[in-house]
Design a protein around this motif. Structure first.
Motif, PDB file in Angstrom:
ATOM      1  N   LEU A  35       0.847  -1.188   0.000  1.00  0.00           N
ATOM      2  CA  LEU A  35       0.000   0.000   0.000  1.00  0.00           C
ATOM      3  C   LEU A  35       0.886   1.243   0.000  1.00  0.00           C
ATOM      4  O   LEU A  35       1.822   1.330   0.794  1.00  0.00           O
ATOM      5  CB  LEU A  35      -0.893  -0.021   1.239  1.00  0.00           C
ATOM      6  CG  LEU A  35      -1.915   1.104   1.389  1.00  0.00           C
ATOM      7  CD1 LEU A  35      -3.012   0.979   0.333  1.00  0.00           C
ATOM      8  CD2 LEU A  35      -2.536   1.087   2.793  1.00  0.00           C
ATOM      9  N   VAL A  51      -3.597  12.756  -0.563  1.00  0.00           N
ATOM     10  CA  VAL A  51      -4.840  12.676  -1.338  1.00  0.00           C
ATOM     11  C   VAL A  51      -5.488  11.301  -1.291  1.00  0.00           C
ATOM     12  O   VAL A  51      -6.661  11.154  -1.625  1.00  0.00           O
ATOM     13  CB  VAL A  51      -4.624  13.073  -2.820  1.00  0.00           C
ATOM     14  CG1 VAL A  51      -4.288  14.546  -2.925  1.00  0.00           C
ATOM     15  CG2 VAL A  51      -3.562  12.200  -3.482  1.00  0.00           C
ATOM     16  N   GLY A  52      -4.748  10.269  -0.897  1.00  0.00           N
ATOM     17  CA  GLY A  52      -5.346   8.932  -0.873  1.00  0.00           C
ATOM     18  C   GLY A  52      -4.263   7.890  -0.957  1.00  0.00           C
ATOM     19  O   GLY A  52      -3.084   8.176  -0.704  1.00  0.00           O
ATOM     20  N   SER A  53      -4.647   6.688  -1.311  1.00  0.00           N
ATOM     21  CA  SER A  53      -3.673   5.603  -1.347  1.00  0.00           C
ATOM     22  C   SER A  53      -3.929   4.709  -2.546  1.00  0.00           C
ATOM     23  O   SER A  53      -4.960   4.824  -3.218  1.00  0.00           O
ATOM     24  CB  SER A  53      -3.753   4.791  -0.050  1.00  0.00           C
ATOM     25  OG  SER A  53      -5.017   4.178   0.055  1.00  0.00           O
ATOM     26  N   ALA A  89       3.551   7.336  12.740  1.00  0.00           N
ATOM     27  CA  ALA A  89       2.497   8.279  13.111  1.00  0.00           C
ATOM     28  C   ALA A  89       2.316   8.301  14.612  1.00  0.00           C
ATOM     29  O   ALA A  89       2.590   7.324  15.308  1.00  0.00           O
ATOM     30  CB  ALA A  89       1.186   7.878  12.441  1.00  0.00           C
ATOM     31  N   SER A  90       1.847   9.445  15.118  1.00  0.00           N
ATOM     32  CA  SER A  90       1.425   9.490  16.513  1.00  0.00           C
ATOM     33  C   SER A  90       0.112   8.733  16.581  1.00  0.00           C
ATOM     34  O   SER A  90      -0.712   8.869  15.692  1.00  0.00           O
ATOM     35  CB  SER A  90       1.228  10.928  16.962  1.00  0.00           C
ATOM     36  OG  SER A  90       0.154  11.507  16.242  1.00  0.00           O
ATOM     37  N   SER A  91      -0.071   7.913  17.580  1.00  0.00           N
ATOM     38  CA  SER A  91      -1.322   7.164  17.653  1.00  0.00           C
ATOM     39  C   SER A  91      -2.294   7.930  18.522  1.00  0.00           C
ATOM     40  O   SER A  91      -1.888   8.759  19.330  1.00  0.00           O
ATOM     41  CB  SER A  91      -1.083   5.776  18.221  1.00  0.00           C
ATOM     42  OG  SER A  91      -1.082   5.846  19.621  1.00  0.00           O
ATOM     43  N   PRO A  92      -3.579   7.672  18.388  1.00  0.00           N
ATOM     44  CA  PRO A  92      -4.552   8.391  19.207  1.00  0.00           C
ATOM     45  C   PRO A  92      -4.300   8.185  20.687  1.00  0.00           C
ATOM     46  O   PRO A  92      -4.534   9.075  21.492  1.00  0.00           O
ATOM     47  CB  PRO A  92      -5.892   7.775  18.794  1.00  0.00           C
ATOM     48  CG  PRO A  92      -5.648   7.131  17.473  1.00  0.00           C
ATOM     49  CD  PRO A  92      -4.210   6.738  17.452  1.00  0.00           C
ATOM     50  N   ASP A  93      -3.773   7.012  21.043  1.00  0.00           N
ATOM     51  CA  ASP A  93      -3.515   6.751  22.456  1.00  0.00           C
ATOM     52  C   ASP A  93      -2.420   7.661  23.011  1.00  0.00           C
ATOM     53  O   ASP A  93      -2.337   7.876  24.211  1.00  0.00           O
ATOM     54  CB  ASP A  93      -3.113   5.284  22.657  1.00  0.00           C
ATOM     55  CG  ASP A  93      -4.294   4.373  22.397  1.00  0.00           C
ATOM     56  OD1 ASP A  93      -5.421   4.880  22.444  1.00  0.00           O
ATOM     57  OD2 ASP A  93      -4.077   3.181  22.126  1.00  0.00           O
ATOM     58  N   LYS A  95      -2.302  10.671  22.358  1.00  0.00           N
ATOM     59  CA  LYS A  95      -2.844  12.001  22.177  1.00  0.00           C
ATOM     60  C   LYS A  95      -2.522  12.930  23.345  1.00  0.00           C
ATOM     61  O   LYS A  95      -2.023  14.025  23.148  1.00  0.00           O
ATOM     62  CB  LYS A  95      -4.359  11.920  21.975  1.00  0.00           C
ATOM     63  CG  LYS A  95      -5.019  13.265  21.695  1.00  0.00           C
ATOM     64  CD  LYS A  95      -6.490  13.031  21.411  1.00  0.00           C
ATOM     65  CE  LYS A  95      -7.345  14.281  21.440  1.00  0.00           C
ATOM     66  NZ  LYS A  95      -6.846  15.488  20.932  1.00  0.00           N
ATOM     67  N   ASP A  96      -2.803  12.462  24.556  1.00  0.00           N
ATOM     68  CA  ASP A  96      -2.625  13.345  25.698  1.00  0.00           C
ATOM     69  C   ASP A  96      -1.182  13.802  25.902  1.00  0.00           C
ATOM     70  O   ASP A  96      -0.899  14.987  25.834  1.00  0.00           O
ATOM     71  CB  ASP A  96      -3.176  12.690  26.961  1.00  0.00           C
ATOM     72  CG  ASP A  96      -4.687  12.609  26.907  1.00  0.00           C
ATOM     73  OD1 ASP A  96      -5.275  11.918  27.737  1.00  0.00           O
ATOM     74  OD2 ASP A  96      -5.271  13.253  26.008  1.00  0.00           O
TER      75      ASP A  96
END
Lengths: 122, 319
Positions: A35, A51-53, A89-93, A95-96
């Motif tokens: 991908l 723009v996409g993958s 990437a930074s992960s949502p976890d 986030k804080d």
């Protein structure tokens, strides 16, 4: 060897030697294509924007496919492609701890400071 | 400024995650791929996006049949560009489905094995060249009606794909309408051909919006999740209201004796839709279902050697 090869006999029962008949390798297919994430610079002076993958067998084909898929109407002057697996990437976890330090530093913004209306050019 | 979304709770407790998801939806913010989401939301999205992607891919076939028979180089170039766009739309959507954990090749297999559906409109054959124009006007027009609200869908990658699709869809509708205007300025036979195509495609186009609201079990949940923004019947009514004046300008008659303007509501009232036909076609018994799937299967299987060669080339040059 494929890591997901399984056997009824459990670990160690997978045939390995040249004398042991093994199932023929599956045909190479599109499923094996990595991908890629695609970034396009809309025009000179702008950043490349995601723009996409798409899937492609290699980097060069990825650029060609991105050109056909994402720039059919002069949407760009430059394309970047990068394998999705290579993006960190930074992960949502996270986030804080990742973004909280900027949350309480309102003094970094110009609107933090009260300046009288009669001060020009500020 | 939109209301801020509460920060993710430190606990991994599912109820807290659900609460955060609900708050994001309630604030009309977007859900992004790495966010926690309920399994039902993920499954519904994969099903809807895949069905949408399949429709774009299968949708290349009815018009593709006229590529070699387009009456001029200009019309051929336009049709080729349109069919290529449909392929592109399918790719944008498969790309969005993959952000939810779906596998693109699996989705194609499911389509070919009949385990996932596509829009029933593409199971009707294109009998004359006027059908190309009517598909652009009706089918792409109905698609625009359906898709413009999806640009605000709660799932970010889907909404972004729809923005790209909608930008391109307007060309599709306008080229179709212009083609029909040209034919209507032609001979009596050409005008009759346009009317015949209108007669055949009008009702299937109304069916594109899906079953009526009281027979659409998943709609309420999809609307609560912000995946859908308007009900099937709302969008269908909007489409009829847009199409009637367009038919008048073109000089064709929509094949519905009950079609009347209701001055009180400002809407056009239309006749009963034959839902038994809709169910018959979507369950596989339309005029062209078998042909559409057979061709998609052949495209996958007959072209496999190309992808194998590209893979082998890449593997050789990587080492």
């Amino acid at each position: 060897m494929s890591a997901d090869l399984t056997s009824e006999g459990g670990h160690g029962a997978v045939p390995t030697g040249p004398e042991v008949p093994v199932a023929p390798a599956p045909a190479l297919s599109r499923r094996d294509w990595p991908l890629y994430e695609v970034f396009v610079r809309g025009k000179r002076g702008l950043n490349h924007v995601h723009v996409g993958s798409l899937h492609a067998p290699d980097d060069e084909m990825a650029v060609h496919a991105a050109r056909d898929l994402y720039t059919r109407r002069n949407e760009g002057v430059s394309i970047w492609v990068v394998q999705a697996a290579d993006i960190t990437a930074s992960s949502p976890d996270e986030k804080d701890p990742m973004f909280a330090p900027s949350g309480d530093k309102v003094y970094r913004h110009p609107t933090f400071y009260d300046i009288p209306d009669n001060v020009p050019h500020m | 400024m939109p209301a801020p979304v509460p920060d993710r709770p430190a606990t991994s407790d599912e109820a807290a995650l659900q609460a955060r998801f609900d708050a994001t939806i309630a604030a009309d913010h977007r859900i992004e791929p790495r966010d926690w989401m309920p399994e039902g939301y993920r499954k519904t999205l994969i099903r809807q996006i895949a069905q949408h992607a399949h429709s774009e891919i299968i949708g290349m076939q009815p018009e593709g049949d006229w590529l070699l028979a387009a009456p001029s180089l200009r019309r051929k170039a336009i049709l080729l560009a349109k069919v290529q766009d449909e392929a592109g739309h399918g790719m944008y959507l498969y790309s969005a489905a993959e952000t939810l954990g779906a596998d693109r090749a699996d989705l194609t297999d499911k389509l070919i094995e009949g385990r996932q559906k596509y829009s029933s409109i593409f199971n009707y054959p294109t009998l004359t060249y006027a059908d190309v124009g009517v598909i652009g006007w009706f089918v792409d027009g109905a698609a625009i009606c359906n898709q413009v609200p999806l640009c605000r869908s709660s799932y970010g990658p889907y909404a972004r794909a729809m923005i790209r699709v909608c930008k391109e869809e307007s060309f599709h509708q306008r080229q179709g309408y212009e083609l029909l205007m040209t034919m209507m300025r032609g001979t009596p036979e050409q005008r009759a051909m346009v009317q015949d195509a209108v007669d055949r495609w009008w009702w299937p186009s109304l069916m594109m919006f899906g079953p009526p609201d009281d027979d659409s079990p998943n709609s309420a949940q999809s609307m609560a999740w912000g995946i859908k923004r308007h009900s099937n019947d709302e969008l269908r009514q909007r489409y009829v209201d847009m199409s009637v004046p367009q038919a008048d300008v073109l000089g064709v008659t929509l094949p519905d004796p009950d079609l009347t303007y209701d001055p009180d509501s400002g809407h056009y009232r239309f006749g009963a839709i034959d839902w038994t036909e809709f169910k018959r076609v979507i369950s596989g018994n339309g005029p062209a279902n078998a042909e559409r799937i057979a061709r998609r299967r052949a495209a996958r299987d007959d072209n496999a050697w190309v992808t194998e060669a590209a893979t082998a080339y890449a593997a050789k040059h990587a080492s």
